[in-house]
Enzyme design. Structure first.
Site, PDB file in Angstrom:
ATOM      1  CB  SER A   1      37.795 127.222  48.096  1.00 14.77           C
ATOM      2  OG  SER A   1      37.913 127.620  49.441  1.00 14.77           O
TER       3      SER A   1
ATOM      4  CE1 TYR B   1      37.456 121.701  49.335  1.00 14.97           C
ATOM      5  CE2 TYR B   1      38.417 123.716  50.212  1.00 14.97           C
ATOM      6  CZ  TYR B   1      37.384 123.057  49.578  1.00 14.97           C
ATOM      7  OH  TYR B   1      36.289 123.779  49.176  1.00 14.97           O
TER       8      TYR B   1
END
Length: 257
Positions: free
Chosen positions: A136, A148
């Site tokens: 990401s 995350y």
């Protein structure tokens, strides 16, 4: 000639579904890995129309037994592994259930390590293969959601280090770093994205097409979307402290971990 095989984790929606449909169109047999058996079967029925063999492999990658089950299948040999499964969580780090945080770590990090480790011996024996790790932009820009972003930063660093080890073997490893993509990801995480500017959104097919073009060109890190290339490029020129301050000012990490 036998058809090549691609194993894809988390294919029942979003980016994983995009890779599954693309590889089916490109003439691959597929191994589809997810927890939801009904959705797996529905996708398999859809993709069998492209003429390939579709193997459904139900497994929970947050669980060691589930990871071992998929690892055993990978040891038998595939040409492509797409480590796509992953999830985010809403809420602050210190209020989130530790078991939920551990499950996130196990899916986002441990599964990538375990499955890649299982896939590589057969690929190296054949002198060919591709591992695609879905990371990401959050792993490249500091100050985003703590757990995350950290998990995706690990995926990027792991991919970079592994690529050096694999140099000259015929096996490639790549990290794909999308930004915001119109999928079920944020809804499942319970994150409100209503105020996100429209120009930041990508669609699944564009992410898949751009990443596979980058992989074909030999790029180690793929960042789909000109807007995200610009953001990451600018971020490399700005001190990380200033980037963290900008994220705080924008409220970009509120309500997520």
């Amino acid at each position: 000639m036998p058809r090549p095989i691609a194993l894809i984790t988390g294919p029942t929606s979003g980016i994983g579904g995009g890779y599954a449909r693309r590889y089916a169109r490109d003439g691959y047999d597929l191994v589809l890995v997810a927890r939801d058996v009904d959705r797996l079967q529905k996708l398999a029925d859809e993709l069998r129309g492209d003429g390939g063999q579709i193997e459904v492999l139900p497994a929970d990658l947050a669980d060691a037994a589930g990871r071992d089950k998929v690892a055993d299948r990978l040891a038998a040999g595939v040409q492509v592994l797409v480590n796509n499964a992953g999830f985010g969580t809403s809420g602050e780090f210190w209020t989130t259930d530790p078991a939920r945080l551990q499950a996130q770590l196990d899916v986002n990090v441990t599964a990538v390590l375990r499955l890649t480790h299982a896939a590589l011996p057969a690929m190296l024996g054949a002198g060919a293969g591709t591992v695609i790790n879905i990371a990401s932009v959050a792993g490249l820009v500091p100050g985003r959601a703590a757990t995350y972003s950290a998990s995706k930063a690990w995926v990027i660093s792991f991919t970079e280090g592994l690529s050096t080890e694999l140099h000259g073997t015929g096996v490639g490893v790549h990290a794909v770093c999308p930004g915001f993509v119109r999928t079920e990801f944020h809804v499942r995480a319970g994150i409100d994205m209503a105020k996100t500017p429209s120009f930041l959104w990508l669609n699944v097919d564009d992410v898949v097409s751009a990443s596979l073009a980058d992989i074909a060109a030999g790029k180690l890190i793929s960042i789909p979307g000109v807007q995200y290339k610009a953001i990451v490029g600018a971020g490399r020129l700005v001190p990380r402290g200033l980037l963290r301050a900008a994220v705080k000012l924008a409220g970009g990490a509120n309500g997520r971990t």
